[in-house]
Design a protein around this motif. Sequence first.
Motif, PDB file in Angstrom:
ATOM      1  N   LYS A   3     -21.706 -22.391  37.143  1.00  0.00           N
ATOM      2  CA  LYS A   3     -21.072 -21.085  37.089  1.00  0.00           C
ATOM      3  C   LYS A   3     -22.003 -20.037  36.495  1.00  0.00           C
ATOM      4  O   LYS A   3     -22.156 -18.954  37.043  1.00  0.00           O
ATOM      5  CB  LYS A   3     -19.786 -21.155  36.270  1.00  0.00           C
ATOM      6  CG  LYS A   3     -19.071 -19.807  36.158  1.00  0.00           C
ATOM      7  CD  LYS A   3     -17.791 -19.924  35.346  1.00  0.00           C
ATOM      8  CE  LYS A   3     -17.089 -18.572  35.246  1.00  0.00           C
ATOM      9  NZ  LYS A   3     -15.846 -18.650  34.447  1.00  0.00           N
ATOM     10  N   TRP A   4     -22.622 -20.358  35.362  1.00  0.00           N
ATOM     11  CA  TRP A   4     -23.490 -19.405  34.663  1.00  0.00           C
ATOM     12  C   TRP A   4     -24.937 -19.817  34.782  1.00  0.00           C
ATOM     13  O   TRP A   4     -25.258 -21.007  34.797  1.00  0.00           O
ATOM     14  CB  TRP A   4     -23.122 -19.334  33.180  1.00  0.00           C
ATOM     15  CG  TRP A   4     -21.769 -18.771  32.890  1.00  0.00           C
ATOM     16  CD1 TRP A   4     -20.652 -19.452  32.497  1.00  0.00           C
ATOM     17  CD2 TRP A   4     -21.369 -17.393  32.965  1.00  0.00           C
ATOM     18  NE1 TRP A   4     -19.598 -18.603  32.323  1.00  0.00           N
ATOM     19  CE2 TRP A   4     -20.006 -17.323  32.602  1.00  0.00           C
ATOM     20  CE3 TRP A   4     -22.043 -16.221  33.301  1.00  0.00           C
ATOM     21  CZ2 TRP A   4     -19.300 -16.134  32.562  1.00  0.00           C
ATOM     22  CZ3 TRP A   4     -21.337 -15.024  33.259  1.00  0.00           C
ATOM     23  CH2 TRP A   4     -19.987 -14.984  32.895  1.00  0.00           C
ATOM     24  N   LEU A  25     -23.550 -14.594  36.276  1.00  0.00           N
ATOM     25  CA  LEU A  25     -22.880 -15.495  37.209  1.00  0.00           C
ATOM     26  C   LEU A  25     -23.840 -15.945  38.294  1.00  0.00           C
ATOM     27  O   LEU A  25     -24.634 -15.141  38.802  1.00  0.00           O
ATOM     28  CB  LEU A  25     -21.679 -14.813  37.857  1.00  0.00           C
ATOM     29  CG  LEU A  25     -20.369 -14.784  37.062  1.00  0.00           C
ATOM     30  CD1 LEU A  25     -19.337 -13.965  37.825  1.00  0.00           C
ATOM     31  CD2 LEU A  25     -19.842 -16.194  36.832  1.00  0.00           C
ATOM     32  N   GLU A  26     -23.769 -17.217  38.633  1.00  0.00           N
ATOM     33  CA  GLU A  26     -24.534 -17.716  39.768  1.00  0.00           C
ATOM     34  C   GLU A  26     -24.160 -16.891  41.004  1.00  0.00           C
ATOM     35  O   GLU A  26     -22.997 -16.550  41.203  1.00  0.00           O
ATOM     36  CB  GLU A  26     -24.206 -19.198  39.980  1.00  0.00           C
ATOM     37  CG  GLU A  26     -25.214 -19.960  40.811  1.00  0.00           C
ATOM     38  CD  GLU A  26     -24.966 -19.840  42.292  1.00  0.00           C
ATOM     39  OE1 GLU A  26     -23.816 -19.555  42.678  1.00  0.00           O
ATOM     40  OE2 GLU A  26     -25.931 -20.017  43.051  1.00  0.00           O
ATOM     41  N   LYS A  29     -21.183 -17.708  43.250  1.00  0.00           N
ATOM     42  CA  LYS A  29     -19.929 -17.525  42.523  1.00  0.00           C
ATOM     43  C   LYS A  29     -19.595 -16.043  42.382  1.00  0.00           C
ATOM     44  O   LYS A  29     -18.440 -15.638  42.554  1.00  0.00           O
ATOM     45  CB  LYS A  29     -20.053 -18.164  41.136  1.00  0.00           C
ATOM     46  CG  LYS A  29     -18.783 -18.133  40.309  1.00  0.00           C
ATOM     47  CD  LYS A  29     -17.771 -19.123  40.807  1.00  0.00           C
ATOM     48  CE  LYS A  29     -16.553 -19.186  39.908  1.00  0.00           C
ATOM     49  NZ  LYS A  29     -15.526 -20.104  40.422  1.00  0.00           N
ATOM     50  N   GLN A  32     -18.001 -14.371  45.472  1.00  0.00           N
ATOM     51  CA  GLN A  32     -16.643 -14.738  45.866  1.00  0.00           C
ATOM     52  C   GLN A  32     -15.626 -13.669  45.512  1.00  0.00           C
ATOM     53  O   GLN A  32     -14.713 -13.385  46.287  1.00  0.00           O
ATOM     54  CB  GLN A  32     -16.252 -16.056  45.181  1.00  0.00           C
ATOM     55  CG  GLN A  32     -16.985 -17.268  45.716  1.00  0.00           C
ATOM     56  CD  GLN A  32     -16.583 -18.535  44.981  1.00  0.00           C
ATOM     57  OE1 GLN A  32     -15.724 -18.506  44.106  1.00  0.00           O
ATOM     58  NE2 GLN A  32     -17.208 -19.645  45.316  1.00  0.00           N
ATOM     59  N   GLU A 506     -19.503 -24.312  48.744  1.00  0.00           N
ATOM     60  CA  GLU A 506     -18.610 -23.260  48.272  1.00  0.00           C
ATOM     61  C   GLU A 506     -17.233 -23.388  48.923  1.00  0.00           C
ATOM     62  O   GLU A 506     -16.208 -23.195  48.282  1.00  0.00           O
ATOM     63  CB  GLU A 506     -19.208 -21.885  48.589  1.00  0.00           C
ATOM     64  CG  GLU A 506     -20.322 -21.493  47.651  1.00  0.00           C
ATOM     65  CD  GLU A 506     -19.849 -21.511  46.217  1.00  0.00           C
ATOM     66  OE1 GLU A 506     -18.836 -20.866  45.910  1.00  0.00           O
ATOM     67  OE2 GLU A 506     -20.474 -22.200  45.409  1.00  0.00           O
ATOM     68  N   GLY A 510     -15.471 -24.346  45.766  1.00  0.00           N
ATOM     69  CA  GLY A 510     -15.391 -23.043  45.100  1.00  0.00           C
ATOM     70  C   GLY A 510     -13.967 -22.755  44.660  1.00  0.00           C
ATOM     71  O   GLY A 510     -13.030 -22.791  45.448  1.00  0.00           O
ATOM     72  N   GLU A 512     -12.451 -20.132  43.893  1.00  0.00           N
ATOM     73  CA  GLU A 512     -11.791 -18.942  44.405  1.00  0.00           C
ATOM     74  C   GLU A 512     -11.643 -18.967  45.918  1.00  0.00           C
ATOM     75  O   GLU A 512     -11.048 -18.078  46.500  1.00  0.00           O
ATOM     76  CB  GLU A 512     -12.586 -17.686  43.996  1.00  0.00           C
ATOM     77  CG  GLU A 512     -12.821 -17.568  42.501  1.00  0.00           C
ATOM     78  CD  GLU A 512     -11.531 -17.403  41.724  1.00  0.00           C
ATOM     79  OE1 GLU A 512     -10.577 -16.841  42.314  1.00  0.00           O
ATOM     80  OE2 GLU A 512     -11.465 -17.823  40.561  1.00  0.00           O
TER      81      GLU A 512
END
Length: 695
Positions: A3-4, A25-26, A29, A32, A506, A510, A512
């Motif tokens: 994520k980070w 944030l990656e 990610k 999204q 993703e 993912g 989201e």
Amino acid sequence: MVKWRYAVILDAGSSGTRVYVYRWLESAKARQSASPKELKSLPEIRTKKRWTKKIHPGISTFADKPSRVGPDHLEELLKHALDVIPESDVKNTPFFLLATAGMRLLSDVDRNQILSEVCSYVKSHSNFLVPDCDIHIQVIPGETEGLYGWIAANYLLDSFDADNDAHKNGHHTYGFLDMGGASAQLAFVPNETEARKHANDLTLLRLRNLDGSIQEYKVFVTSWLEYGVREARRRYVEAILKAAGGPKVKEIPDPCLPAGLRTSRDGKPVSSDSGETHLVGTGRFDECLEQTYPLLDKDAPCPDEPCLLHGVHVPAIDFDVNRFVGISEYWHTTHEIFEMGYKDKAYDFNTYQQRVNRFCSQDWSAIEKGVSEHRWGSKVDEEKAMEVCFKASWIINMLHDGIGIPRVGLETAKGSTHNGTKEVLQHGKQKGYLSTFQAVNEIDSTEVSWTLGKVVLYASSLIPAGENDLPVGFGSNQPGVPADFQYPSIRGPTVIRETDFETWREALFGGESPRRIPGLLLFLLIVVIMVFYLCGRNRRGRIYHKLQSFFGPRGSRFNRGLGGKLLGLRRNSPAYERVMEEGGLDLGEMNTGGESDRSDSGVDYDPSKSPMQSKRSSLLSGPHTPTFKFELDNGSGSSIGLGISNIHDRQGMVLRNDSREHLVPAVASGSRSRAGSPTRMHRKSPVLSPMDGEQ
């Protein structure tokens, strides 16, 4: 998924080293949940005050003991960074130590020894990502430092946003001024006329937005070594010592010190009877301004017009469109004393100079008392109070006589009755600084440091490229990728592209993604099918028979449809079926050694033959005896039991053992298959001679 992303930057300055930890944030990610506007923006970099730590002195002081730079200097900074970053992310976190003016003043030998020790220590005492020490641990030129600072300031001021409104006459960006202890930097985008005229003097900067699109800027950057406040003070002291007649004079008047203060040449307090040459403060700030002006070296030859300081070429600055923000000493010198001591924080240039005059004309004893009473805040100690008068004179000369900023005011922000530098309006267009010059320290609670510019560039380079596949970085002002182009990290592939795997990842995982649940089910189905095909033909057959039993009468349709195709058991395909009596022994489980290798038929085991070959010679007879080669079951889809290959004659075969297991001949294509069964074992194959005892 990750994520980070994190980055660790060490600003190795002349007076100390400060560690900064940043995260963002990656990119997958971030995309999204990004709005269309955010997709056209750079990654959002975050940091916290407690993630920053500074220690003294600078690494340049380890020139005579480079082996101690690790345990005596870096250890504390590494520990601080490792306490901030999750352990699982450390190995993917890039580490940069970028040294500035203090290290530039060292010899090549001393500089390289220190950098080598830093590299060895970081690699042996942490798992940070340092793929190439020449890039991640280095002394950066002043121009690079200035460019990073320009990126940081404009990033925090939203100058890179897609819908950013020009603050004046179509100009979107701000100029940047930085002054440290040893050097001073200037960076700005000239107006269109000057940009065309001095195109070869500009630096091409390329950044990448979240959607993969490119932003390009053409920036002029320059740096003046020895124009930082500490080095300027050193040059000033040398000048007044020379003017006073040399070291034989014991007391030298210094208008840049408060009245009554006595210091050594390096600025340490001394007593009147010390016996060494020392400076005695007179508290005459007007004289201080006059004596620091020659340090600008405005009269130096200028080989490439126009020039500002020390013969250094700078395109003409159009103050109708160019607005500047200043950090470091530009902030500290104009705020720590000359703002904190007053309730009314509104002042223009004249007000500022009046406050400096009032402070510096006091006796040193009165200033000492004010420091002890925290009249100018808790951050102001005696050392800062001794230095501030010279620093103020140097800042004023640099800004107005050096760079040429109009003396309209130092800290006036539009629509504000105070200086506005600590209470920056929070978002978007309201962040604008519409005065010619504005000193800043933080914007939206984020320190304006050139290290942030480095991280913005690095994070931008990790975003997958869009249609424009040009790399992120900076170099000469030439189209494409100039020969001196500098990448944010190791060169490697110049373009990072999003792979199909990342897209599927993703969709499946993912948090989201609206396709997460159906995507996950599809993923599981694919896994089940792969496992099914890897289990071998024999096991697939067993599964088929179980499914056939489960579906009952309808099961006969199963092998003629899609199920039969998937299982590889369609009726018109040649195959051998294994029919085993309940409780019988599977041929695939036969032992091949010891007494168990003897069958009940009394046939001895021949070590030169496989178990089945030994039995074949006595069990099979007749003119059409088929030839077989038996192999151990390797789990492939083409084997049954022990495996059969190289079959030359498939007219028929019956093998008999205690389990009464049959290998049933395949029927010619187009006829009905005959499934072998224990109830039909009394029938004899028409192509085999009868066995003893079965006449």
